[in-house]
Motif scaffolding. Sequence first.
Motif, short mmCIF file in Angstrom:
data_model
loop_
_atom_site.label_atom_id
_atom_site.label_comp_id
_atom_site.label_asym_id
_atom_site.label_seq_id
_atom_site.Cartn_x
_atom_site.Cartn_y
_atom_site.Cartn_z
N THR A 84 0.82 -1.20 0.00
CA THR A 84 0.00 0.00 0.00
C THR A 84 0.86 1.25 0.00
OG1 THR A 84 -1.75 -1.14 1.21
CG2 THR A 84 -1.81 1.27 1.24
N THR A 104 3.98 1.49 -1.03
CA THR A 104 4.66 1.57 -2.32
C THR A 104 3.75 2.17 -3.37
OG1 THR A 104 6.07 -0.33 -1.82
CG2 THR A 104 5.81 0.25 -4.14
N TRP A 105 2.48 1.74 -3.37
CA TRP A 105 1.53 2.28 -4.35
C TRP A 105 1.29 3.76 -4.10
CZ3 TRP A 105 0.16 2.12 -8.94
CH2 TRP A 105 -1.05 2.66 -9.39
N THR A 121 4.15 5.53 -5.53
CA THR A 121 4.04 5.47 -6.99
C THR A 121 3.06 6.52 -7.50
OG1 THR A 121 4.51 3.09 -6.98
CG2 THR A 121 3.48 3.99 -8.96
N GLN A 122 1.94 6.67 -6.81
CA GLN A 122 0.93 7.65 -7.21
C GLN A 122 1.48 9.07 -7.17
OE1 GLN A 122 -2.17 6.25 -4.43
NE2 GLN A 122 -3.51 6.07 -6.20
N GLY A 173 8.64 2.93 -4.95
CA GLY A 173 7.62 3.74 -5.61
C GLY A 173 8.14 4.31 -6.92
#
Length: 258
Positions: free
Chosen positions: A6, A8-9, A12-13, A107
């Motif tokens: 979560t 990492t996402w 990334t976002q 990320g």
Amino acid sequence: MSTAVTQTWYMTQRQLRVIARQPAYAVITLIQPVIWLFLFGSLFKKIVRLGGFGTTSYLDYLVPGVVVMSALGASMWAGMGTLEEIQRGTLDRFLTTPVSRAALMNGNVVNNGLVTAFQSVVIVLLGLLGGADYPGGVGGIVILVLASVLLGTVFGALSNALGMVVRERESIIGINTFLLLPLTFLSSAFMAPAQMPGWMRHIADFNPVNWAMVAGRSAMSEHPDWGAVLGRGGALLALAVAAVWLSIRTVRSYQRSV
């Protein structure tokens, strides 16, 4: 585990929102691959007469090379983003939170992989519009894209680690400039291995850039060599895991130094 994914996402976002605010950047990064594809494709189209290319169309041979070179070129500059995070103090602020240290680095790697996949698909479609043929079908294209993403992960993670270690733009630019051309030309990007000097062909066998090209080209051919695909793909995967591990180690080392 789910918390790390979560986080990492989320990281990334953050990176994806930057690209969404500057859509022109995505277009600009495709200019060089388009030049390679159609300028080099037209300039050297008769070179396939020398033999060893496995096709009668140089564009068919060139597309996987351009996809892989695009992944290499984009990922090698990932460390510049990490350096900006350091210089703005953003990374230091994140280090004061419970966020996973792996997420801080991964990320950027995941974002780079998504961008690489998008660029790869666009280049494949442009090649198709230019008259390229892909006997391996959709499956072959998917393997080419995966190979380019794995290569991008290798050099993106290494670039992040480099940014954490040197912490200077000039050093990253110098190292990338030094490596980019040898990695490209000591591979089968433009020339069939059968037409390369023996010493270059032997070096190419140990070049990760060439591994991605061999895996992608073979998968896209009419009669794929699955041994080559799995062998080169497995080597890329192992190298990607090692590079990601190294990048995570560097952020922990950086944390101890601040």
